[in-house]
Design a protein around this motif. Structure first.
Motif, PDB file in Angstrom:
ATOM      1  N   GLY A   1       0.802  -1.220   0.000  1.00  0.00           N
ATOM      2  CA  GLY A   1       0.000   0.000   0.000  1.00  0.00           C
ATOM      3  C   GLY A   1       0.829   1.261   0.000  1.00  0.00           C
ATOM      4  O   GLY A   1       0.377   2.314   0.460  1.00  0.00           O
ATOM      5  N   VAL A   2       2.065   1.171  -0.505  1.00  0.00           N
ATOM      6  CA  VAL A   2       2.965   2.324  -0.605  1.00  0.00           C
ATOM      7  C   VAL A   2       2.949   2.802  -2.053  1.00  0.00           C
ATOM      8  O   VAL A   2       2.723   2.011  -2.974  1.00  0.00           O
ATOM      9  CB  VAL A   2       4.396   1.935  -0.165  1.00  0.00           C
ATOM     10  CG1 VAL A   2       5.344   3.114  -0.250  1.00  0.00           C
ATOM     11  CG2 VAL A   2       4.375   1.369   1.246  1.00  0.00           C
ATOM     12  N   ASP A   3       3.173   4.095  -2.272  1.00  0.00           N
ATOM     13  CA  ASP A   3       3.134   4.620  -3.629  1.00  0.00           C
ATOM     14  C   ASP A   3       4.162   3.922  -4.513  1.00  0.00           C
ATOM     15  O   ASP A   3       5.317   3.740  -4.132  1.00  0.00           O
ATOM     16  CB  ASP A   3       3.407   6.133  -3.612  1.00  0.00           C
ATOM     17  CG  ASP A   3       3.031   6.793  -4.924  1.00  0.00           C
ATOM     18  OD1 ASP A   3       3.777   6.632  -5.904  1.00  0.00           O
ATOM     19  OD2 ASP A   3       1.986   7.458  -4.973  1.00  0.00           O
ATOM     20  N   MET A   4       3.742   3.521  -5.717  1.00  0.00           N
ATOM     21  CA  MET A   4       4.605   2.758  -6.614  1.00  0.00           C
ATOM     22  C   MET A   4       5.844   3.536  -7.028  1.00  0.00           C
ATOM     23  O   MET A   4       6.874   2.956  -7.369  1.00  0.00           O
ATOM     24  CB  MET A   4       3.831   2.331  -7.856  1.00  0.00           C
ATOM     25  CG  MET A   4       3.561   3.449  -8.846  1.00  0.00           C
ATOM     26  SD  MET A   4       3.227   2.809 -10.489  1.00  0.00           S
ATOM     27  CE  MET A   4       3.236   4.322 -11.464  1.00  0.00           C
ATOM     28  N   LEU A   5       5.757   4.865  -7.014  1.00  0.00           N
ATOM     29  CA  LEU A   5       6.901   5.676  -7.442  1.00  0.00           C
ATOM     30  C   LEU A   5       8.091   5.503  -6.513  1.00  0.00           C
ATOM     31  O   LEU A   5       9.238   5.629  -6.928  1.00  0.00           O
ATOM     32  CB  LEU A   5       6.491   7.149  -7.521  1.00  0.00           C
ATOM     33  CG  LEU A   5       5.342   7.462  -8.476  1.00  0.00           C
ATOM     34  CD1 LEU A   5       5.035   8.942  -8.484  1.00  0.00           C
ATOM     35  CD2 LEU A   5       5.657   6.969  -9.881  1.00  0.00           C
ATOM     36  N   LEU A   6       7.813   5.199  -5.244  1.00  0.00           N
ATOM     37  CA  LEU A   6       8.882   4.928  -4.294  1.00  0.00           C
ATOM     38  C   LEU A   6       9.642   3.669  -4.694  1.00  0.00           C
ATOM     39  O   LEU A   6      10.876   3.615  -4.636  1.00  0.00           O
ATOM     40  CB  LEU A   6       8.290   4.783  -2.891  1.00  0.00           C
ATOM     41  CG  LEU A   6       9.242   4.908  -1.698  1.00  0.00           C
ATOM     42  CD1 LEU A   6       9.920   6.267  -1.696  1.00  0.00           C
ATOM     43  CD2 LEU A   6       8.485   4.694  -0.403  1.00  0.00           C
ATOM     44  N   GLY A   7       8.896   2.648  -5.135  1.00  0.00           N
ATOM     45  CA  GLY A   7       9.522   1.420  -5.593  1.00  0.00           C
ATOM     46  C   GLY A   7      10.343   1.629  -6.853  1.00  0.00           C
ATOM     47  O   GLY A   7      11.443   1.082  -6.995  1.00  0.00           O
ATOM     48  N   ALA A   8       9.817   2.419  -7.786  1.00  0.00           N
ATOM     49  CA  ALA A   8      10.544   2.690  -9.027  1.00  0.00           C
ATOM     50  C   ALA A   8      11.842   3.442  -8.744  1.00  0.00           C
ATOM     51  O   ALA A   8      12.893   3.133  -9.308  1.00  0.00           O
ATOM     52  CB  ALA A   8       9.655   3.495  -9.974  1.00  0.00           C
ATOM     53  N   PHE A   9      11.769   4.428  -7.850  1.00  0.00           N
ATOM     54  CA  PHE A   9      12.957   5.205  -7.487  1.00  0.00           C
ATOM     55  C   PHE A   9      14.000   4.305  -6.835  1.00  0.00           C
ATOM     56  O   PHE A   9      15.193   4.370  -7.170  1.00  0.00           O
ATOM     57  CB  PHE A   9      12.545   6.333  -6.537  1.00  0.00           C
ATOM     58  CG  PHE A   9      13.624   7.343  -6.254  1.00  0.00           C
ATOM     59  CD1 PHE A   9      13.768   8.462  -7.054  1.00  0.00           C
ATOM     60  CD2 PHE A   9      14.479   7.174  -5.194  1.00  0.00           C
ATOM     61  CE1 PHE A   9      14.760   9.398  -6.802  1.00  0.00           C
ATOM     62  CE2 PHE A   9      15.476   8.104  -4.920  1.00  0.00           C
ATOM     63  CZ  PHE A   9      15.611   9.225  -5.734  1.00  0.00           C
ATOM     64  N   ALA A  10      13.566   3.449  -5.902  1.00  0.00           N
ATOM     65  CA  ALA A  10      14.484   2.547  -5.210  1.00  0.00           C
ATOM     66  C   ALA A  10      15.138   1.577  -6.185  1.00  0.00           C
ATOM     67  O   ALA A  10      16.334   1.262  -6.073  1.00  0.00           O
ATOM     68  CB  ALA A  10      13.751   1.795  -4.110  1.00  0.00           C
ATOM     69  N   ALA A  11      14.360   1.081  -7.155  1.00  0.00           N
ATOM     70  CA  ALA A  11      14.909   0.173  -8.162  1.00  0.00           C
ATOM     71  C   ALA A  11      16.022   0.860  -8.951  1.00  0.00           C
ATOM     72  O   ALA A  11      17.052   0.240  -9.268  1.00  0.00           O
ATOM     73  CB  ALA A  11      13.803  -0.296  -9.107  1.00  0.00           C
ATOM     74  N   GLY A  12      15.837   2.133  -9.270  1.00  0.00           N
ATOM     75  CA  GLY A  12      16.874   2.877  -9.980  1.00  0.00           C
ATOM     76  C   GLY A  12      18.141   3.011  -9.169  1.00  0.00           C
ATOM     77  O   GLY A  12      19.263   2.863  -9.689  1.00  0.00           O
ATOM     78  N   VAL A  13      18.000   3.281  -7.875  1.00  0.00           N
ATOM     79  CA  VAL A  13      19.168   3.399  -6.993  1.00  0.00           C
ATOM     80  C   VAL A  13      19.928   2.074  -6.937  1.00  0.00           C
ATOM     81  O   VAL A  13      21.162   2.037  -7.038  1.00  0.00           O
ATOM     82  CB  VAL A  13      18.729   3.831  -5.579  1.00  0.00           C
ATOM     83  CG1 VAL A  13      19.919   3.781  -4.619  1.00  0.00           C
ATOM     84  CG2 VAL A  13      18.129   5.226  -5.608  1.00  0.00           C
ATOM     85  N   ILE A  14      19.203   0.956  -6.794  1.00  0.00           N
ATOM     86  CA  ILE A  14      19.840  -0.365  -6.710  1.00  0.00           C
ATOM     87  C   ILE A  14      20.586  -0.691  -7.997  1.00  0.00           C
ATOM     88  O   ILE A  14      21.730  -1.160  -7.984  1.00  0.00           O
ATOM     89  CB  ILE A  14      18.785  -1.444  -6.403  1.00  0.00           C
ATOM     90  CG1 ILE A  14      18.209  -1.235  -4.995  1.00  0.00           C
ATOM     91  CG2 ILE A  14      19.391  -2.842  -6.520  1.00  0.00           C
ATOM     92  CD1 ILE A  14      17.003  -2.098  -4.694  1.00  0.00           C
TER      93      ILE A  14
END
Length: 402
Positions: free
Chosen positions: A236-249
């Protein structure tokens, strides 16, 4: 897929092809950001003007993937080794002032305290993903100005997403914090694995398939992006947070080894992102824009320049004041203008307010309209202020001004 969907996708493809040459032609007189043409042409072919294109589920789904790719590229481009310490601390301090100003001004502008908080969080955003192509085209990525703008933009995108999760997702802040912490732990594990792992097999496969149909590096990126988005949806967290984290990784993974490999992978990701997915988001933003709600009365239309000015007050002024010592006045003005540029999160935040009946559709349309104008005007003015053009000479002049 319906005929309307296919027709809209064809128009999106045509606009994506036409926008670069139009931007190049305009750039001979003034450096106009590419996204300007994508959004404006989207509005032109949309239902409120020519009526040729319509925003349906198929186009919207592709657009959302483009938005996720936009935030992925924002996370991928950030070199935290350059930004940690002073730049990030100053950016955080500037954002804290921004959100305090934004909520205070939002309560004055909006009819209720709840809608004021929504307006305030929207006013505190910076569209790093939107200004990233502008910085790249101007040759500013990796320069002193570019590093400051990247830090301001990273905080201006990341912090409002956290605020959205805690205060706007309908759950109690304590409950939302639990789910947010769970996602942070998942992202943290990914970062630790990327930092400490040897990744010899990953790098070998990336090298072996770089010029073949295998394209392991690109497939790995897409898989991780979808995995992180899936984790955010489940929590239930905003998907943009996941996309940003994926970019950092992915940046940590591919930039910790051979520099030539990192450049080749980056080129392929830029081709997928900026060549295909990301333009769909900006064009669809124009197609889906509620122009009628904006022009329904003069009072609503008058909110657009008001919000445009408030973006500059809430994000531009604190960023101007928190710029590092030694930055020229021209540099500070450019930082302020870049910081005041917002759109993707404004769309997301105001949509939440409208869906819950907390924010009027007309106010949301005015804020999104102001966000689009900020994309049209502020990066252009920042390029003019900093002396940047799309030529190598312009980039050298900008560097000398620092």
């Amino acid at each position: 897929m319906t005929t309307h969907s296919l027709g809209t996708l064809v128009l999106v493809a045509v606009i994506a092809v036409l926008s670069p040459p139009l931007a190049d032609l305009a750039g001979r007189r003034a450096p106009v950001p590419l996204v300007v043409f994508e959004i404006v042409l989207g509005i032109l072919v949309g239902p409120d003007v020519l009526g040729w294109a319509h925003d349906d589920d198929y186009v919207h789904a592709l657009s959302q993937f483009g938005l996720a790719m936009l935030f992925f590229m924002a996370g991928y481009e950030i070199d935290f080794a350059r930004l940690r310490g002073g730049p990030l601390n100053r950016a955080l301090a500037g954002w804290a002032v921004s959100v305090a100003l934004g909520v205070g001004l939002g309560v004055l502008v909006a009819p209720t305290a709840k809608s004021g908080v929504i307006v305030g969080i929207a006013l505190s955003t910076t569209a790093l993903g939107t200004i990233l192509p502008v910085l790249r085209d101007a040759g500013e990525v990796g320069t002193p100005l570019g590093n400051v703008v990247m830090a301001v933009g990273a905080v201006g995108e990341f912090a409002p997403i956290i605020a959205m999760t805690l205060f706007l997702d309908g759950r109690k802040p304590g409950e939302a914090m639990v789910y947010l912490t769970a996602f942070v732990l998942i992202a943290g594990v990914g970062i630790v694995v990327a930092v400490r792992g040897e990744h010899a097999a990953v790098n070998r496969l990336a090298d072996l398939t770089m010029e073949t149909s295998g394209q392991f590096a690109v497939r790995l990126v897409i898989a991780l992006l979808l995995l992180m988005i899936g984790a955010t949806v489940a929590l239930g967290v905003d998907m943009l947070l996941g996309a940003f984290a994926a970019g950092v990784i992915m940046r940590i993974l591919f930039h910790s080894g051979d520099a030539e490999r990192a450049e080749r992978v980056t080129a392929k990701l830029e081709a997928v992102g900026f060549g295909f997915l990301i333009p769909v988001f900006f064009i669809e933003t124009g197609i889906g824009y509620d122009l009628k709600a904006l022009t329904s009365n003069w009072a609503t239309l008058g909110l657009v320049p008001l919000f445009l000015g408030l973006f500059l007050v809430t994000r531009g002024v604190p960023s101007f004041l928190s710029a590092p010592d030694g930055v020229s006045a021209r540099g500070r003005r450019a930082i302020a203008l870049y910081a005041a540029t917002g759109l993707p999160l404004i769309v997301a935040i105001t949509a939440i307010g409208v869906d819950r009946g907390t924010l009027k559709a007309s106010t949301a349309a005015a804020m999104v309209g102001a966000g689009m104008l900020s994309v049209l005007l502020y990066p252009f003015l920042a390029l003019k202020v900093s002396g940047d053009t799309r030529t190598a000479q312009g980039r050298e002049e900008a560097a000398e001004s620092w």
